[in-house]
Motif scaffolding. Structure first.
Motif, PDB file in Angstrom:
ATOM      1  N   MET A 122      -7.885   3.380   4.626  1.00 50.99           N
ATOM      2  CA  MET A 122      -7.509   1.972   4.656  1.00 50.99           C
ATOM      3  C   MET A 122      -8.549   1.265   5.516  1.00 50.99           C
ATOM      4  N   GLY A 159      -6.373  -5.951  -1.441  1.00 48.67           N
ATOM      5  CA  GLY A 159      -5.185  -6.774  -1.296  1.00 48.67           C
ATOM      6  C   GLY A 159      -5.448  -8.264  -1.377  1.00 48.67           C
ATOM      7  N   CYS A 187      -8.410   7.584  -2.610  1.00 53.62           N
ATOM      8  CA  CYS A 187      -7.959   6.195  -2.601  1.00 53.62           C
ATOM      9  C   CYS A 187      -8.624   5.450  -1.446  1.00 53.62           C
ATOM     10  N   VAL A 191       1.308   3.153  -3.205  1.00 56.09           N
ATOM     11  CA  VAL A 191       0.012   3.691  -3.629  1.00 56.09           C
ATOM     12  C   VAL A 191      -0.307   4.952  -2.831  1.00 56.09           C
ATOM     13  N   MET A 243      -8.025  -0.209  -4.041  1.00 55.07           N
ATOM     14  CA  MET A 243      -7.048  -1.297  -3.967  1.00 55.07           C
ATOM     15  C   MET A 243      -7.599  -2.376  -3.041  1.00 55.07           C
ATOM     16  N   ILE A 265      -8.320   1.616   0.286  1.00 49.58           N
ATOM     17  CA  ILE A 265      -7.555   0.367   0.316  1.00 49.58           C
ATOM     18  C   ILE A 265      -8.275  -0.606   1.254  1.00 49.58           C
ATOM     19  N   ASP A 292      -8.250  -4.321   3.027  1.00 46.33           N
ATOM     20  CA  ASP A 292      -7.252  -5.352   3.334  1.00 46.33           C
ATOM     21  C   ASP A 292      -7.689  -6.739   2.888  1.00 46.33           C
ATOM     22  N   ALA A 295       0.812  -1.221   0.000  1.00 48.52           N
ATOM     23  CA  ALA A 295       0.000   0.000   0.000  1.00 48.52           C
ATOM     24  C   ALA A 295       0.843   1.267   0.000  1.00 48.52           C
TER      25      ALA A 295
END
Length: 634
Positions: free
Chosen positions: A469, A597, A534, A459, A595, A536, A538, A456
């Motif tokens: 996140m 993961g 953004c 990014v 994103m 993200i 997990d 991350a």
């Protein structure tokens, strides 16, 4: 004119509202809502972000000429509808529809409780509370007593329970200050209004608890609209169950001591109240640390069982003692009713387990709560909320899984409903990018969170922070926070270290902010513009099978021959991921990267269900493409 005509190109809203423009999806939804209202049908609508769903259901409800009730998932949306959206439409169209806002009793100042607090009935130390002066001033000037408008008193304030009432301690018609009651005024206004805005919690509290203090809590209506409807099954599970908390018992004991002091001639009452308080404290002590949610033990530990028995005995002793004092005061009679109610709430935890319920325990730092929750709320919802002859609209940005509504239909038993899935109003192919990094280990790997943070970081540097996140567990969040504290160049904000509202306010102002969140940050959070560029995630957000209610529902589905994974766990995770993505693109001008993961999105067959449920947007596995995407953002 119909709602679709008013929302269309030749309608008055184009002229009356700056920036308003007709949208095909909004018109399609408004037409479907109008038809459902006219035909008294049930309609499910998934309306992606940017559809304009709020006006698409508000306008038909305003024009219906029948009593309408709008229920939202959050008080924030409730306030937005009542204070912004409804007045905007009414002014623009010259509509004269009587509207009302109604919240749960915990949102309204109780003049009787405030008077008792000022008299020292709840302890001298509370009369010195720093927020008390603000509350007194608020009581003198507020037209509606809505504590959400008082900035000096947060929902978490230790003072709040002493200036609001509960269904347990409200005196109802016997209250000496009923003429000043803000809650009663709000309920009377709701009874008289043509359109009432409530929230899901109040709606289900009314269905489940059948309060009688002021008669009907919610007015009956011909048109029901449930916004943020994806939340309904979980809220129904909460309110159709039974719970008993240690704080309820302690509050009962404290109020009894105060009543005994007023009477002056009932020395046995403080002794009995102390026995109840001590039993509640022992129940909490028997559970120990840490804070957690855990299933009901198959075999009760001796100390825990003894504490339950002590609570049972203390309540049993209070019943006759209060019965002997019947008629001496309204507060005493109310206390007797409260004791009886606590006894009924305790009974499920003294009996054998029931196949249609799951019992569990929520342990906090200073309190614990015992829960008995239904594993299937559909029959309870059908029994208590008859839809025949009513128009019912359920809408959200996330109701469908790969275009199908089966999961939501099954959870609430809405097999007769019409369905409509509308795409969002934003061009995700041009304005968003889904990044699936390469080389991360399996999510169950012990080093997974460290590897995720490593993936991350580039990014986050490319996005210059401006990122959420989102984690599926608090342990992963804490581990990531530990790693990121040593990284320079970002303003790190971590859920739990400050109130959520304060974190969001800081996020909007800070340089290169990175906010780490779980749970509540997956949905209902609105950060517009480039401040959030953004998101993200997990892991794929499967609910933990260790969660008591989840485990109980899985067992229930399997016992009835159903596929718990495909019928429950997978669709629930898909909807949660869609909610997380919904934080990213909030306006037509927003751009951003999502994103994820979790390698299972590509390596497992069910990953396709997730991908087919997300908006159509480019997918990349290359960091360089992410960096190029952000280079194009100012």
């Amino acid at each position: 004119m119909t709602a679709t005509e008013l929302l269309g190109a030749g309608g008055p809203l184009v002229e009356a509202l700056p920036g308003f423009a007709p949208r095909a999806t909004q018109l399609e939804m408004a037409a479907a809502v109008e038809a459902a209202i006219a035909e008294r049908a049930t309609l499910l609508v998934e309306a992606g972000t940017g559809t304009g769903k709020t006006f698409a259901y508000l306008l038909p409800a305003l024009l219906a000429g029948r009593k309408a009730l709008i229920a939202t998932g959050t008080r924030a949306l409730q306030d937005q509808l009542f204070h912004r959206d409804l007045p905007t439409l009414q002014r623009a169209l010259g509509l004269a529809v009587e509207t009302a806002l109604l919240k749960g009793r915990a949102n309204y100042l109780c003049p009787h409780r405030l008077k008792r607090l000022l008299a020292g009935d709840f302890g001298v130390e509370l009369t010195l509370h720093p927020a008390l002066a603000a509350v007194r001033g608020f009581a003198e000037r507020s037209p509606d007593g809505d504590l959400d408008t008082l900035d000096d008193l947060s929902p978490q304030s230790s003072l709040r329970p002493f200036v609001t009432s509960t269904a347990d301690n409200c005196l109802g018609q016997d209250c000496p200050q009923i003429g000043e009651c803000f809650l009663l005024k709000a309920r009377r206004a709701a009874q008289q209004a043509d359109l009432v805005v409530v929230n899901h919690h109040l709606f289900f509290a009314d269905l489940a608890l059948k309060e009688t203090g002021f008669g009907e809590v919610l007015p009956d209506a011909d048109v029901f609209v449930f916004d943020e409807a994806h939340l309904l099954p979980d809220v129904a599970t909460l309110f159709f169950g039974t719970s008993l908390g240690s704080l309820q018992l302690v509050d009962m004991a404290r109020d009894l001591v105060a009543l005994a002091a007023d009477l002056g001639d009932v020395p046995e009452l403080p002794v009995l109240a102390e026995a109840l308080r001590a039993a509640a404290a022992e129940l909490l002590a028997s559970l120990g640390e840490p804070a957690r949610r855990e299933p009901w033990p198959a075999r009760l530990p001796a100390r825990f069982a003894a504490a339950l028995a002590a609570i049972r005995d203390a309540l049993a002793a209070l019943g006759p003692a209060l019965e002997a004092l019947e008629g001496r005061s309204g507060d005493l009679d109310n206390a007797a009713a409260r004791v009886a109610l606590l006894q009924s709430r305790l009974s499920p935890f003294l009996a054998d387990s029931q196949a249609d319920q799951v019992r569990w325990i929520d342990v906090r730092a200073r309190s614990c709560t015992l829960h008995a929750s239904p594993v299937d709320v559909a029959p309870l919802f059908a029994e208590r909320f008859a839809r025949a002859g009513r128009a019912c609209v359920f809408t959200s940005g996330t109701l469908a899984v790969a275009g199908q509504f089966g999961h939501f239909v099954q959870r609430l038993g809405l097999s007769d409903a019409r369905t409509l899935a509308l795409p969002g109003g934003f061009d995700y192919r041009e304005r968003a990018l889904l990044y699936l990094p390469q080389g991360l280990p399996e999510p169950a790997d012990a080093d997974y969170t460290d590897a995720l943070v490593d993936a991350a970081l580039p990014v986050l540097r490319a996005s210059r922070g401006r990122a959420f996140m989102l984690f599926t567990s608090h342990s992963a969040l804490r581990r990531a926070a530990t790693r990121l504290r040593h990284v320079e160049g970002f303003t790190l904000l971590v859920q739990g270290e400050r109130p959520n509202g304060e974190l969001l306010s800081q996020f909007r102002r800070a340089a290169a902010p990175v906010l780490l969140g779980t749970g509540s940050f997956w949905q209902g959070v609105d950060v517009r513009g480039e401040a959030l560029s953004c998101v993200i995630v997990d892991k794929l957000p499967f609910a933990s099978p260790g969660e008591p209610i989840v485990a109980g529902r899985i067992a229930h589905l399997r016992a009835h021959g159903q596929d718990a994974f495909n019928d429950y766990q997978l669709p629930h995770a898909v909807i949660t991921l869609k909610q997380g993505l919904g934080r990213l693109i909030r306006d037509a001008g927003d751009r951003g990267v999502l994103m994820v993961g979790d390698r299972r999105l590509l390596s497992r067959g069910y990953g396709k269900v997730f991908l087919h449920s997300l908006p159509d947007m480019p997918i990349t596995r290359e960091l360089a493409e992410v960096e190029r995407f952000f280079e194009e953002i100012p």
